[in-house]
Design a protein around this motif. Structure first.
Motif, PDB file in Angstrom:
ATOM      1  N   SER A  72      -8.257   7.699  -3.761  1.00  0.00           N
ATOM      2  CA  SER A  72      -7.611   6.856  -2.761  1.00  0.00           C
ATOM      3  C   SER A  72      -8.522   6.725  -1.537  1.00  0.00           C
ATOM      4  O   SER A  72      -9.624   6.189  -1.648  1.00  0.00           O
ATOM      5  CB  SER A  72      -6.238   7.436  -2.423  1.00  0.00           C
ATOM      6  OG  SER A  72      -5.429   6.496  -1.769  1.00  0.00           O
ATOM      7  N   GLN A  83      -8.153  -3.566  -5.734  1.00  0.00           N
ATOM      8  CA  GLN A  83      -9.230  -2.956  -4.953  1.00  0.00           C
ATOM      9  C   GLN A  83     -10.259  -2.276  -5.854  1.00  0.00           C
ATOM     10  O   GLN A  83     -11.463  -2.319  -5.586  1.00  0.00           O
ATOM     11  CB  GLN A  83      -8.645  -1.945  -3.958  1.00  0.00           C
ATOM     12  CG  GLN A  83      -7.854  -2.568  -2.832  1.00  0.00           C
ATOM     13  CD  GLN A  83      -8.629  -2.606  -1.529  1.00  0.00           C
ATOM     14  OE1 GLN A  83      -9.790  -2.229  -1.458  1.00  0.00           O
ATOM     15  NE2 GLN A  83      -7.979  -3.085  -0.477  1.00  0.00           N
ATOM     16  N   VAL A  99      -8.660   3.675 -12.112  1.00  0.00           N
ATOM     17  CA  VAL A  99      -7.370   3.416 -11.498  1.00  0.00           C
ATOM     18  C   VAL A  99      -6.298   3.432 -12.574  1.00  0.00           C
ATOM     19  O   VAL A  99      -6.559   3.112 -13.737  1.00  0.00           O
ATOM     20  CB  VAL A  99      -7.404   2.048 -10.750  1.00  0.00           C
ATOM     21  CG1 VAL A  99      -7.583   0.891 -11.727  1.00  0.00           C
ATOM     22  CG2 VAL A  99      -6.192   1.851  -9.861  1.00  0.00           C
ATOM     23  N   HIS A 158      -0.483   6.414  -9.202  1.00  0.00           N
ATOM     24  CA  HIS A 158      -1.375   6.868  -8.131  1.00  0.00           C
ATOM     25  C   HIS A 158      -1.396   8.388  -7.973  1.00  0.00           C
ATOM     26  O   HIS A 158      -2.396   8.943  -7.514  1.00  0.00           O
ATOM     27  CB  HIS A 158      -0.964   6.216  -6.814  1.00  0.00           C
ATOM     28  CG  HIS A 158      -2.006   6.321  -5.733  1.00  0.00           C
ATOM     29  ND1 HIS A 158      -3.176   5.596  -5.764  1.00  0.00           N
ATOM     30  CD2 HIS A 158      -2.057   7.076  -4.601  1.00  0.00           C
ATOM     31  CE1 HIS A 158      -3.898   5.889  -4.685  1.00  0.00           C
ATOM     32  NE2 HIS A 158      -3.250   6.781  -3.968  1.00  0.00           N
ATOM     33  N   TYR A 188       0.810  -1.219   0.000  1.00  0.00           N
ATOM     34  CA  TYR A 188       0.000   0.000   0.000  1.00  0.00           C
ATOM     35  C   TYR A 188       0.845   1.271   0.000  1.00  0.00           C
ATOM     36  O   TYR A 188       0.313   2.365   0.198  1.00  0.00           O
ATOM     37  CB  TYR A 188      -0.971  -0.026   1.176  1.00  0.00           C
ATOM     38  CG  TYR A 188      -2.103  -0.989   0.931  1.00  0.00           C
ATOM     39  CD1 TYR A 188      -3.223  -0.598   0.216  1.00  0.00           C
ATOM     40  CD2 TYR A 188      -2.029  -2.316   1.360  1.00  0.00           C
ATOM     41  CE1 TYR A 188      -4.246  -1.495  -0.056  1.00  0.00           C
ATOM     42  CE2 TYR A 188      -3.046  -3.216   1.095  1.00  0.00           C
ATOM     43  CZ  TYR A 188      -4.152  -2.801   0.392  1.00  0.00           C
ATOM     44  OH  TYR A 188      -5.161  -3.692   0.111  1.00  0.00           O
ATOM     45  N   GLU A 247      -0.298   1.721 -11.280  1.00  0.00           N
ATOM     46  CA  GLU A 247      -0.424   1.762  -9.824  1.00  0.00           C
ATOM     47  C   GLU A 247       0.033   0.449  -9.194  1.00  0.00           C
ATOM     48  O   GLU A 247       0.244  -0.567  -9.867  1.00  0.00           O
ATOM     49  CB  GLU A 247      -1.875   2.059  -9.434  1.00  0.00           C
ATOM     50  CG  GLU A 247      -2.351   3.428  -9.905  1.00  0.00           C
ATOM     51  CD  GLU A 247      -3.409   4.020  -9.003  1.00  0.00           C
ATOM     52  OE1 GLU A 247      -3.299   3.878  -7.766  1.00  0.00           O
ATOM     53  OE2 GLU A 247      -4.338   4.638  -9.546  1.00  0.00           O
ATOM     54  N   SER A 280      -8.948   5.179  -7.768  1.00  0.00           N
ATOM     55  CA  SER A 280      -7.998   4.392  -6.964  1.00  0.00           C
ATOM     56  C   SER A 280      -8.544   4.136  -5.566  1.00  0.00           C
ATOM     57  O   SER A 280      -7.874   4.390  -4.565  1.00  0.00           O
ATOM     58  CB  SER A 280      -6.648   5.111  -6.878  1.00  0.00           C
ATOM     59  OG  SER A 280      -6.181   5.485  -8.139  1.00  0.00           O
ATOM     60  N   PHE A 305      -3.979  -1.531  -5.529  1.00  0.00           N
ATOM     61  CA  PHE A 305      -4.974  -0.525  -5.888  1.00  0.00           C
ATOM     62  C   PHE A 305      -5.773  -0.957  -7.112  1.00  0.00           C
ATOM     63  O   PHE A 305      -6.974  -0.682  -7.202  1.00  0.00           O
ATOM     64  CB  PHE A 305      -4.301   0.831  -6.096  1.00  0.00           C
ATOM     65  CG  PHE A 305      -3.981   1.524  -4.804  1.00  0.00           C
ATOM     66  CD1 PHE A 305      -4.905   2.358  -4.199  1.00  0.00           C
ATOM     67  CD2 PHE A 305      -2.773   1.314  -4.165  1.00  0.00           C
ATOM     68  CE1 PHE A 305      -4.637   2.975  -2.996  1.00  0.00           C
ATOM     69  CE2 PHE A 305      -2.489   1.927  -2.956  1.00  0.00           C
ATOM     70  CZ  PHE A 305      -3.413   2.767  -2.367  1.00  0.00           C
ATOM     71  N   ASN A 363       2.789   4.075  -1.994  1.00  0.00           N
ATOM     72  CA  ASN A 363       2.743   4.627  -3.341  1.00  0.00           C
ATOM     73  C   ASN A 363       4.004   5.413  -3.704  1.00  0.00           C
ATOM     74  O   ASN A 363       4.639   5.150  -4.721  1.00  0.00           O
ATOM     75  CB  ASN A 363       1.507   5.512  -3.500  1.00  0.00           C
ATOM     76  CG  ASN A 363       0.232   4.711  -3.535  1.00  0.00           C
ATOM     77  OD1 ASN A 363       0.047   3.876  -4.398  1.00  0.00           O
ATOM     78  ND2 ASN A 363      -0.653   4.948  -2.581  1.00  0.00           N
ATOM     79  N   LEU A 406      -9.897   2.583  -2.008  1.00  0.00           N
ATOM     80  CA  LEU A 406      -9.698   1.493  -1.065  1.00  0.00           C
ATOM     81  C   LEU A 406     -11.087   0.982  -0.709  1.00  0.00           C
ATOM     82  O   LEU A 406     -11.839   1.648   0.003  1.00  0.00           O
ATOM     83  CB  LEU A 406      -8.941   2.005   0.163  1.00  0.00           C
ATOM     84  CG  LEU A 406      -7.489   2.381  -0.169  1.00  0.00           C
ATOM     85  CD1 LEU A 406      -6.997   3.491   0.719  1.00  0.00           C
ATOM     86  CD2 LEU A 406      -6.603   1.157  -0.075  1.00  0.00           C
TER      87      LEU A 406
END
Length: 264
Positions: A131, A216, A205, A241, A12, A209, A161, A213, A14, A163
């Motif tokens: 994010s 997800q 996304v 990202h 996780y 990335e 992107s 991501f 970036n 979560l």
């Protein structure tokens, strides 16, 4: 090839995987300040509401990221440029951050801010966020979060992107500040919740990335499609990202067309 996470912090992370990552924050801050100098916002609590020169066609809401721990709306003002150029108002709400509050409280903060902005701007509402902000944007279209009358105005949700399943974050060092427990990780994970029907949802996304991501983003689109929602996952070529949000500044970008229903 088998995919298995063995280092959740790296999965996780970036900035460590983006060339010249340290240059992005000063660039964002300068661009945001220049945009506010040219387009004075109205206050939205601690956030900002930008209005176009004429009566707004509707309201675009952008929720900033920062792993629920960093930043405020003043870093992201320039991302209102695409909406303003197309005659839409743009709200960039603030929310309290960890460790002061937990993620469930941030969801409530954004719900109140969206309601306040929508009270001041008539017409359709579109939601996006990046994010952690993508997570919060997606939470807004889960059942039971927004009032029915407001939810009925939402014509699109584009989590960038996002979560969408918070359970992996229980294994990261950042959880010392987030203070997620298994119960909250379940109750605040959009991919594990039920979306409101009738709102098109596109997860967006960057192809460059971190694999988590991309996973997800796909997960949210796939899970909600399985419940009957209209969804798509767009993987933007060449984007990582930190630059996947750049399309919000360009009224002609595919991202803006998707948000405002001007599709390819």
């Amino acid at each position: 090839m088998l995919y298995q996470i063995t280092d959740w912090d790296d999965a996780y992370a970036n900035g460590a995987h983006i060339p010249e990552a340290e240059a992005f924050l000063p660039r964002w801050t300068a661009a945001a300040a220049a945009f506010r100098a040219a387009h004075r916002p109205l206050p939205l609590g601690r956030g900002h509401l930008f209005l176009p020169a004429s009566t707004p066609k509707g309201l675009l809401v952008f929720v900033h990221g920062g792993y629920w721990m960093r930043f405020d709306p003043s870093t992201w003002s320039h991302l209102a440029a695409g909406a303003i150029a197309l005659g839409w108002a743009c709200a960039i709400p603030a929310y309290r951050l960890a460790p002061r509050v937990r993620i469930a409280q941030m969801t409530s903060d954004i719900a109140r801010a969206v309601a306040k902005a929508a009270f001041n701007v008539a017409g359709p509402v579109v939601l996006t966020g990046h994010s952690a902000g993508g997570h919060l944007a997606a939470r807004m279209v889960c059942e039971g979060v927004l009032p029915d009358r407001l939810a009925a105005r939402i014509t699109a949700c584009v989590p960038i992107s996002p979560l969408s399943d918070l359970r992996p974050l229980l294994r990261t060092a950042m959880n010392q500040k987030l203070r997620l427990d298994p119960e909250e990780a379940l109750s605040e994970s959009p991919a594990l919740l039920t979306p409101r029907m009738g709102i098109p949802v596109t997860t967006w996304v960057g192809a460059a990335e971190r694999p988590e991501f991309i996973r997800q983003a796909r997960l949210l689109a796939d899970a909600w499609a399985g419940l009957g929602a209209a969804t798509e996952c767009v993987i933007a070529p060449g984007r990582h990202h930190f630059d996947v949000i750049d399309g919000l500044t360009d009224p002609a970008s595919p991202l803006m067309r998707r948000l405002l229903d001007h599709k390819d």
